[in-house]
Each structure stands twice: as structure tokens, then as C-alpha cells.
Design an enzyme around this catalytic site. Sequence first.
Site, PDB file in Angstrom:
ATOM      1  N   TYR A  14      -1.095  -1.515  10.218  1.00  0.00           N
ATOM      2  CA  TYR A  14      -1.346  -2.018   8.522  1.00  0.00           C
ATOM      3  C   TYR A  14       0.074  -1.659   7.778  1.00  0.00           C
ATOM      4  O   TYR A  14       0.293  -2.598   7.119  1.00  0.00           O
ATOM      5  CB  TYR A  14      -2.414  -0.962   8.329  1.00  0.00           C
ATOM      6  CG  TYR A  14      -2.807  -1.176   6.764  1.00  0.00           C
ATOM      7  CD1 TYR A  14      -3.382  -2.303   6.246  1.00  0.00           C
ATOM      8  CD2 TYR A  14      -2.311  -0.194   5.684  1.00  0.00           C
ATOM      9  CE1 TYR A  14      -3.844  -2.284   4.929  1.00  0.00           C
ATOM     10  CE2 TYR A  14      -2.948  -0.249   4.227  1.00  0.00           C
ATOM     11  CZ  TYR A  14      -3.421  -1.400   4.042  1.00  0.00           C
ATOM     12  OH  TYR A  14      -3.797  -1.332   2.562  1.00  0.00           O
ATOM     13  N   SER A  47       0.899  -1.076  -0.028  1.00  0.00           N
ATOM     14  CA  SER A  47       0.060   0.016  -0.064  1.00  0.00           C
ATOM     15  C   SER A  47       0.902   1.392   0.050  1.00  0.00           C
ATOM     16  O   SER A  47       2.055   1.123   0.705  1.00  0.00           O
ATOM     17  CB  SER A  47      -0.882   0.069   1.328  1.00  0.00           C
ATOM     18  OG  SER A  47      -1.612   1.291   1.494  1.00  0.00           O
TER      19      SER A  47
HETATM   20  P1  NAP Z   1     -11.851  -4.972   0.235  1.00  0.00           P
HETATM   21  O1  NAP Z   1     -13.045  -4.168  -0.862  1.00  0.00           O
HETATM   22  O2  NAP Z   1     -12.238  -4.924   1.552  1.00  0.00           O
HETATM   23  O3  NAP Z   1     -11.911  -6.384  -0.384  1.00  0.00           O
HETATM   24  C1  NAP Z   1     -11.317  -7.303   0.733  1.00  0.00           C
HETATM   25  C2  NAP Z   1     -11.212  -8.904  -0.085  1.00  0.00           C
HETATM   26  O4  NAP Z   1     -10.378  -9.510   0.767  1.00  0.00           O
HETATM   27  C3  NAP Z   1     -12.637  -9.383   0.078  1.00  0.00           C
HETATM   28  O5  NAP Z   1     -13.048  -9.893  -1.186  1.00  0.00           O
HETATM   29  C4  NAP Z   1     -12.689 -10.226   1.201  1.00  0.00           C
HETATM   30  O6  NAP Z   1     -13.571 -11.414   0.966  1.00  0.00           O
HETATM   31  C5  NAP Z   1     -11.339 -10.765   1.302  1.00  0.00           C
HETATM   32  N1  NAP Z   1     -10.834 -11.205   2.434  1.00  0.00           N
HETATM   33  C6  NAP Z   1     -10.690 -10.451   3.522  1.00  0.00           C
HETATM   34  N2  NAP Z   1     -10.095 -11.404   4.575  1.00  0.00           N
HETATM   35  C7  NAP Z   1      -9.971 -12.706   3.812  1.00  0.00           C
HETATM   36  C8  NAP Z   1      -9.343 -13.803   4.188  1.00  0.00           C
HETATM   37  N3  NAP Z   1      -8.893 -14.067   5.689  1.00  0.00           N
HETATM   38  N4  NAP Z   1      -9.033 -14.825   3.265  1.00  0.00           N
HETATM   39  C9  NAP Z   1      -9.406 -14.623   2.048  1.00  0.00           C
HETATM   40  N5  NAP Z   1     -10.023 -13.421   1.883  1.00  0.00           N
HETATM   41  C10 NAP Z   1     -10.195 -12.619   2.352  1.00  0.00           C
HETATM   42  O7  NAP Z   1     -10.500  -4.534  -0.064  1.00  0.00           O
HETATM   43  P2  NAP Z   1      -9.634  -4.083  -1.289  1.00  0.00           P
HETATM   44  O8  NAP Z   1      -9.657  -2.323  -1.156  1.00  0.00           O
HETATM   45  O9  NAP Z   1     -10.224  -4.343  -2.727  1.00  0.00           O
HETATM   46  O10 NAP Z   1      -8.258  -4.178  -1.145  1.00  0.00           O
HETATM   47  C11 NAP Z   1      -7.644  -5.298  -1.818  1.00  0.00           C
HETATM   48  C12 NAP Z   1      -6.196  -5.230  -1.308  1.00  0.00           C
HETATM   49  O11 NAP Z   1      -5.708  -3.760  -1.821  1.00  0.00           O
HETATM   50  C13 NAP Z   1      -5.569  -5.429   0.024  1.00  0.00           C
HETATM   51  O12 NAP Z   1      -4.593  -5.917   0.214  1.00  0.00           O
HETATM   52  C14 NAP Z   1      -5.350  -3.738   0.475  1.00  0.00           C
HETATM   53  O13 NAP Z   1      -4.684  -3.611   1.660  1.00  0.00           O
HETATM   54  C15 NAP Z   1      -4.894  -3.181  -0.775  1.00  0.00           C
HETATM   55  N6  NAP Z   1      -5.053  -1.918  -0.812  1.00  0.00           N
HETATM   56  C16 NAP Z   1      -6.353  -1.317  -0.963  1.00  0.00           C
HETATM   57  C17 NAP Z   1      -6.229   0.181  -1.153  1.00  0.00           C
HETATM   58  C18 NAP Z   1      -7.659   0.987  -1.096  1.00  0.00           C
HETATM   59  O14 NAP Z   1      -7.600   2.070  -0.797  1.00  0.00           O
HETATM   60  N7  NAP Z   1      -8.764   0.145  -1.266  1.00  0.00           N
HETATM   61  C19 NAP Z   1      -5.095   0.715  -0.878  1.00  0.00           C
HETATM   62  C20 NAP Z   1      -3.863   0.160  -0.905  1.00  0.00           C
HETATM   63  C21 NAP Z   1      -3.598  -1.143  -0.841  1.00  0.00           C
HETATM   64  P3  NAP Z   1     -14.465 -11.866   2.275  1.00  0.00           P
HETATM   65  O15 NAP Z   1     -15.620 -10.964   2.417  1.00  0.00           O
HETATM   66  O16 NAP Z   1     -15.131 -13.105   1.730  1.00  0.00           O
HETATM   67  O17 NAP Z   1     -13.678 -12.006   3.438  1.00  0.00           O
END
Ligand code: NAP
Length: 247
Positions: A155, A142
Site C-alpha cells: 500500500y 496516505s
Molecule cells: P472506501 O470507503 O473503501 O471507498 C473506496 C471507494 O473507491 C469506493 O467508492 C469504491 O467503489 C471505489 N473503488 C474501489 N476500487 C475502484 C476501482 N477500481 N475503480 C473505481 N472506483 C473504485 O475507502 P476510503 O477510506 O474512502 O478511501 C478513499 C481514499 O483515501 C483511498 O485512496 C485511500 O487509500 C485513501 N486513504 C484512506 C484512509 C482511511 O483511513 N480511510 C487513510 C489514508 C488514505 P466500489 O465499491 O464501486 O468499487
Amino acid sequence: MSQRQAKRVAIVTGASRGIGAAIARRLAREGFAVAINYASSAKEADALVEELRASGGAAIAVKADVANADDVRHLFDTVEAELGKVDALINNAGVLKTAPLADTSDALYDQTFGINVRGTFNTLREAASRMKAGGRIVNFSSTTLALNMPGYAIYNATKAAVEAFTHVFAKELRGRNITVNAVAPGPVATSLFLDGKTDEQIASFSKMPPLERLGQPDDIASVVAFLVGADGAWVNGQVLRANGGLA
Ligand code: NAP
């Protein structure tokens, strides 16, 4: 029913929504058979499988908590049986809850390290012995790691660990023609970023990058498609910040 056919095979962890779902859609369009991993959102994962199949793609949903090594072994077993050996592993599953370090509970520490760090470790360890030569691995860091904002200690520590895995694992896979990179998005409009923030906070984050908007899941899926595609072949052991110029 087995979806096995002569396509490259990708596992996308945490693909039931957000960035992971956008990556699954994009990789299906690029011709991958896609395993949509999720931990609890079965309905969303199944709906995405139906959507991808309806547009001619091959996809399966596989429930596995990435923090659990047995679940991850089962994830790889299922994908190999249903789709074939893995060509691309996208370690997207992750969680974020901000809190000052002094107020962070043991449970929040364990959950965040469990999913973000152990989850990535578990899939990398399986991939070490099971991925096809010529494969591609994309981990998720991130841009917050570069910003050092209050509240992000736990985080950011997990994402620092993911970057460390990325650099070392790229070298450990010498001789297999497998690349290992990380993508470090800035703020992306998903529930992980949006939940719990006021409209003012979201507007302020949107203005931070010189491109003056939030990232969209497709912005990040494009970067992943580059890294797993032919044009990304010479990029290895790198962290690619995709954030509109934020940091
Ligand atoms: P999100 O919308 O909250 O989606 C997270 C996904 O991870 C969901 O499909 C969830 O499915 C799954 N998940 C959570 N815990 C899990 C587990 N123990 N095992 C398997 N699946 C699991 O998040 P996102 O924003 O798309 O983020 C995706 C990645 O990008 C993450 O690594 C995050 O740190 C990174 N990131 C995001 C941002 C941002 O601003 N959004 C910025 C920088 C980095 P379930 O509901 O089935 O658990």
C-alpha cells in the site's frame, strides 16, 4: 437526461461511499456539477446522485474501473457529454489490504497497484489533454507512508508512486494554470480503515494523533474543497497531510 449547465465540473473517483462520497457532497455544495465514479457499488452511487439532485445539485454516476484505461477514457467522454469539460479531478479511488510483504500474493500486489497507481495514472493521462485551463487535480496518498508500519509495504509503495506522479505532473502542466496536489489522510472512519480491525485496534489508532480521534470523511472533504477552491490557488505540487497531527 443531460445535466449540462454553467457549473464547474468535478470528477470524483471512488465516490460511492467513504471519503469520496463526502467529497462529492461537499463539491456539490460548493456549486460543482459532480460525476460520481464507482466500480461496482451502483446502488450507492445512484442513491448519492438522487440525494445531490434533490438538494439542487447537478450529478451523474459513471461506472468505470479506474485500473482500466478504456473505462477511464469512457468516464471522461461521458462526463464531457453530460456535464461539460472537467475543472476538477479528485483521484480518490483506492484500496488497502495489509499483509507482511513475505505473505503478499501476486493478486493482491496487482490489484493494489492496478487501482491505486495505474488508476491514478490513467486519469492523469486523460486529464493531461482534456482538462480545462485553470483546473485542479487532487490525488490521494496516505499518512501511512510516513509511519512505515509493518504490513503496509505494498500500500505504501502505491502511495509513494502517487506522490511521485503529483510532483512531476504539477511541473508538466506548466502554462495551463492547473494545480496538482495530493492529500495524505491519517486514519479515517470508513470501511477501508475499519473493516477487519478489532475494537481495540481502532481505539489504539484513534489515540495516535494528538487530537485523539479518527478523521471523519468530512475532515478530508474540507481539505479537498480548499485545494479546488479560490483559497487554494497558490498551492501546487504539494502533499498535504490531514491527520490530526499524527505525522
Ligand atoms: P472506501 O470507503 O473503501 O471507498 C473506496 C471507494 O473507491 C469506493 O467508492 C469504491 O467503489 C471505489 N473503488 C474501489 N476500487 C475502484 C476501482 N477500481 N475503480 C473505481 N472506483 C473504485 O475507502 P476510503 O477510506 O474512502 O478511501 C478513499 C481514499 O483515501 C483511498 O485512496 C485511500 O487509500 C485513501 N486513504 C484512506 C484512509 C482511511 O483511513 N480511510 C487513510 C489514508 C488514505 P466500489 O465499491 O464501486 O468499487
